[in-house]
Write a protein that holds these residues in place. Sequence first.
Motif, PDB file in Angstrom:
ATOM      1  N   GLU A  78     -43.171 -50.219 -19.578  1.00 30.25           N
ATOM      2  CA  GLU A  78     -41.803 -49.728 -19.715  1.00 30.25           C
ATOM      3  C   GLU A  78     -41.770 -48.566 -20.703  1.00 30.25           C
ATOM      4  O   GLU A  78     -42.637 -48.429 -21.563  1.00 30.25           O
ATOM      5  N   ALA A  79     -40.743 -47.722 -20.589  1.00 25.25           N
ATOM      6  CA  ALA A  79     -40.597 -46.577 -21.480  1.00 25.25           C
ATOM      7  C   ALA A  79     -39.495 -46.840 -22.497  1.00 25.25           C
ATOM      8  O   ALA A  79     -38.510 -47.527 -22.214  1.00 25.25           O
ATOM      9  N   GLY A  80     -39.674 -46.294 -23.676  1.00 23.98           N
ATOM     10  CA  GLY A  80     -38.662 -46.377 -24.727  1.00 23.98           C
ATOM     11  C   GLY A  80     -38.562 -45.054 -25.456  1.00 23.98           C
ATOM     12  O   GLY A  80     -39.365 -44.140 -25.243  1.00 23.98           O
ATOM     13  N   GLU A  81     -37.591 -44.930 -26.346  1.00 20.77           N
ATOM     14  CA  GLU A  81     -37.321 -43.669 -27.029  1.00 20.77           C
ATOM     15  C   GLU A  81     -37.871 -43.662 -28.453  1.00 20.77           C
ATOM     16  O   GLU A  81     -37.778 -44.658 -29.170  1.00 20.77           O
ATOM     17  N   ILE A  82     -38.426 -42.513 -28.843  1.00 23.77           N
ATOM     18  CA  ILE A  82     -38.771 -42.257 -30.236  1.00 23.77           C
ATOM     19  C   ILE A  82     -38.345 -40.832 -30.579  1.00 23.77           C
ATOM     20  O   ILE A  82     -38.111 -40.011 -29.694  1.00 23.77           O
ATOM     21  N   GLY A  83     -38.248 -40.530 -31.878  1.00 20.44           N
ATOM     22  CA  GLY A  83     -37.934 -39.176 -32.304  1.00 20.44           C
ATOM     23  C   GLY A  83     -39.041 -38.212 -31.924  1.00 20.44           C
ATOM     24  O   GLY A  83     -40.225 -38.574 -31.863  1.00 20.44           O
ATOM     25  N   VAL A  84     -38.670 -36.970 -31.675  1.00 22.98           N
ATOM     26  CA  VAL A  84     -39.628 -35.996 -31.168  1.00 22.98           C
ATOM     27  C   VAL A  84     -40.751 -35.729 -32.163  1.00 22.98           C
ATOM     28  O   VAL A  84     -41.892 -35.457 -31.777  1.00 22.98           O
ATOM     29  N   SER A  85     -40.476 -35.823 -33.475  1.00 23.47           N
ATOM     30  CA  SER A  85     -41.526 -35.518 -34.451  1.00 23.47           C
ATOM     31  C   SER A  85     -42.701 -36.468 -34.349  1.00 23.47           C
ATOM     32  O   SER A  85     -43.861 -36.067 -34.507  1.00 23.47           O
ATOM     33  N   GLN A  86     -42.432 -37.747 -34.114  1.00 24.82           N
ATOM     34  CA  GLN A  86     -43.554 -38.680 -34.008  1.00 24.82           C
ATOM     35  C   GLN A  86     -44.309 -38.472 -32.691  1.00 24.82           C
ATOM     36  O   GLN A  86     -45.527 -38.662 -32.648  1.00 24.82           O
ATOM     37  N   TYR A  87     -43.620 -38.055 -31.649  1.00 23.76           N
ATOM     38  CA  TYR A  87     -44.316 -37.683 -30.418  1.00 23.76           C
ATOM     39  C   TYR A  87     -45.241 -36.496 -30.681  1.00 23.76           C
ATOM     40  O   TYR A  87     -46.408 -36.490 -30.258  1.00 23.76           O
ATOM     41  N   VAL A  88     -44.730 -35.492 -31.381  1.00 27.87           N
ATOM     42  CA  VAL A  88     -45.522 -34.312 -31.719  1.00 27.87           C
ATOM     43  C   VAL A  88     -46.710 -34.686 -32.599  1.00 27.87           C
ATOM     44  O   VAL A  88     -47.841 -34.230 -32.397  1.00 27.87           O
ATOM     45  N   GLN A  89     -46.469 -35.533 -33.596  1.00 31.81           N
ATOM     46  CA  GLN A  89     -47.547 -35.937 -34.502  1.00 31.81           C
ATOM     47  C   GLN A  89     -48.616 -36.743 -33.772  1.00 31.81           C
ATOM     48  O   GLN A  89     -49.805 -36.641 -34.094  1.00 31.81           O
ATOM     49  N   ALA A  90     -48.197 -37.549 -32.791  1.00 33.15           N
ATOM     50  CA  ALA A  90     -49.184 -38.284 -32.002  1.00 33.15           C
ATOM     51  C   ALA A  90     -50.064 -37.319 -31.211  1.00 33.15           C
ATOM     52  O   ALA A  90     -51.283 -37.511 -31.109  1.00 33.15           O
ATOM     53  N   ARG A  91     -49.460 -36.296 -30.644  1.00 32.96           N
ATOM     54  CA  ARG A  91     -50.251 -35.295 -29.938  1.00 32.96           C
ATOM     55  C   ARG A  91     -51.196 -34.587 -30.901  1.00 32.96           C
ATOM     56  O   ARG A  91     -52.351 -34.308 -30.559  1.00 32.96           O
ATOM     57  N   ALA A  92     -50.716 -34.302 -32.104  1.00 30.16           N
ATOM     58  CA  ALA A  92     -51.580 -33.696 -33.111  1.00 30.16           C
ATOM     59  C   ALA A  92     -52.742 -34.625 -33.451  1.00 30.16           C
ATOM     60  O   ALA A  92     -53.865 -34.169 -33.703  1.00 30.16           O
ATOM     61  N   ALA A  93     -52.485 -35.925 -33.465  1.00 30.72           N
ATOM     62  CA  ALA A  93     -53.518 -36.919 -33.766  1.00 30.72           C
ATOM     63  C   ALA A  93     -54.408 -37.220 -32.575  1.00 30.72           C
ATOM     64  O   ALA A  93     -55.314 -38.056 -32.674  1.00 30.72           O
ATOM     65  N   ARG A  94     -54.151 -36.573 -31.457  1.00 30.68           N
ATOM     66  CA  ARG A  94     -54.914 -36.774 -30.222  1.00 30.68           C
ATOM     67  C   ARG A  94     -54.885 -38.241 -29.787  1.00 30.68           C
ATOM     68  O   ARG A  94     -55.903 -38.817 -29.377  1.00 30.68           O
ATOM     69  N   THR A  95     -53.711 -38.839 -29.873  1.00 27.32           N
ATOM     70  CA  THR A  95     -53.543 -40.211 -29.421  1.00 27.32           C
ATOM     71  C   THR A  95     -52.233 -40.316 -28.650  1.00 27.32           C
ATOM     72  O   THR A  95     -51.378 -39.423 -28.750  1.00 27.32           O
ATOM     73  N   GLU A  96     -52.071 -41.379 -27.882  1.00 32.30           N
ATOM     74  CA  GLU A  96     -50.854 -41.539 -27.098  1.00 32.30           C
ATOM     75  C   GLU A  96     -49.735 -42.094 -27.975  1.00 32.30           C
ATOM     76  O   GLU A  96     -49.925 -43.075 -28.695  1.00 32.30           O
TER      77      GLU A  96
ATOM     78  N   GLY B 194     -44.774 -23.468 -35.289  1.00 30.63           N
ATOM     79  CA  GLY B 194     -44.183 -23.506 -33.959  1.00 30.63           C
ATOM     80  C   GLY B 194     -44.064 -24.886 -33.362  1.00 30.63           C
ATOM     81  O   GLY B 194     -43.919 -25.032 -32.144  1.00 30.63           O
ATOM     82  N   LEU B 195     -44.110 -25.924 -34.204  1.00 33.91           N
ATOM     83  CA  LEU B 195     -43.926 -27.287 -33.709  1.00 33.91           C
ATOM     84  C   LEU B 195     -42.477 -27.498 -33.292  1.00 33.91           C
ATOM     85  O   LEU B 195     -41.564 -26.907 -33.880  1.00 33.91           O
ATOM     86  N   PRO B 196     -42.230 -28.346 -32.304  1.00 32.26           N
ATOM     87  CA  PRO B 196     -40.843 -28.640 -31.910  1.00 32.26           C
ATOM     88  C   PRO B 196     -40.027 -29.159 -33.080  1.00 32.26           C
ATOM     89  O   PRO B 196     -40.514 -29.956 -33.895  1.00 32.26           O
ATOM     90  N   GLN B 197     -38.788 -28.695 -33.183  1.00 33.45           N
ATOM     91  CA  GLN B 197     -37.918 -29.099 -34.282  1.00 33.45           C
ATOM     92  C   GLN B 197     -37.276 -30.443 -33.983  1.00 33.45           C
ATOM     93  O   GLN B 197     -36.967 -30.762 -32.834  1.00 33.45           O
TER      94      GLN B 197
END
Length: 497
Positions: free
Chosen positions: A57-75, A237-240
């Motif tokens: 299932e999908a759920g919501e998180i703030g965009v910064s933690q999504y961005v930081q996860a991508r920076a950490a190379r993890t899902e 240039g990270l998403p705000q």
Amino acid sequence: MARTLLIAGTASHVGKSTVAAGLCRHLADRGVAVAPFKAQNMSNNARAVPRATEPTEAGEIGVSQYVQARAARTEATTDMNPVLLKPRGDGESQLIIDGEAVENVGAGEYYEAGWERAREAARKAYSRLAAEYDVIIAEGAGSIAEINLADRDLANVETARFADADVFLLVDIERGGAFASLYGTLELMPEDLRDRVVGAAITKFRGDPSLLESGIVEIEERTGVPILGVLPYDDPGLPQEDSVSLPAAGETALYGDSSEVRIAVPRLSRISNFTDLEPLAREPGVGVAYGPPETVLEGADAVVLPGTKNTVDDLLELRTSGFGERLRTFSGPIVGLCGGYQMLGERITNAAVEGTGDEATVEGFGLLPVETHFSREKRVERVEREIRGVGPLAGALGRVTGYEIHMGETALTGPADRPFRDEGAATEQVFGTYLHGLFENRVAREAFLDRVFEYAGRMRPESHAEPSPYERAGALVADHLALDALGVSHENMSERV
């Protein structure tokens, strides 16, 4: 258990999200299993990610933690931001716990009835992450020294305690009074948190860092806290995350390079997921202009109506401003995303479900033959679809990915092209979809910008490969922070985890 570093601040908007993302990328590039965490966030910029307890299932998180996860190379998962408050206006927010919308609450109501539940959810989410990763880079919220909130500060005080975290303080020198802010913050912090502070850094500095040397020496002598770096004013240039980065009501701001074309975005009062526009602003020759509905269309070559936390009330405001009449006379490409898509339709029924009034039906701008019916059921889903290039995205073909977060279902009322199977609508000039993240897909972005440049009669500049925002954030912290002293170099991570 993981070692945890809490990136805290003397105030909001001091660079916590950027530094956290930079540290995540720096460590990930050195083979450290690292994950971001923010116990409680307040933002209308959200992403749909797998729920940690129900991965299908999908759920919501703030965009910064999504961005930081991508920076950490993890899902990214909902454990990385277990508590999210999405402001609805009038002092009320939608409370999301573990990715799922629970209820709408006022601030007082949340602290009286919902905070203990939120704290327990955050503690459990952290424990799951700490069992899986070697290092957690936690992000605080606002100031860590809000003495009126110290007994219920989930993102700062409680996180530092239940995560047994070291604390790294950031202070924004652009605001002025940086040394006083740092000194006052340290004085007002709870004593047990003050003992956890391993260092501080000055952010957003313009000029010669040697000018700060005497102040740094004195603040270190007065507080015993080392200053571990001075970060220059450099936006990777990270998403705000929040609308603080957008112009205030009544003002206009341009993002990107407006030397060739200008894409207009009305500054909605309840704007959300405006990060959808950032991939466009990073393209050469493209400027994205946020401004008042009364003037934003002046000189525009295209229009994008963004998402909103309250489609009905923002639609009513736009109609009152006369924006609808001006939009109907605009001859360039028009795109509506999520709430913007709903506005472009003929009407919204059962409107009182989302609006603050009691209207049963609200008329849309009538530029797409669709009708939206609101219900209390919320759709949160990650999606992958085949795009069929039509209208302002003519020529876009292939698979695109993104996510949907919305209330309401939209149905066709007349003939229109479908950009996706059973979703969206398009005419030759107007395109609407629920798909957030559309322009992160190169095939969609290229098709839209080709149409915009064609309409403007301009030659599109060539794109040049540049480091990603994640790489730039990683380089920013690596070049300007004493990572060994902070304890997050690869060597001492290997020793401590």
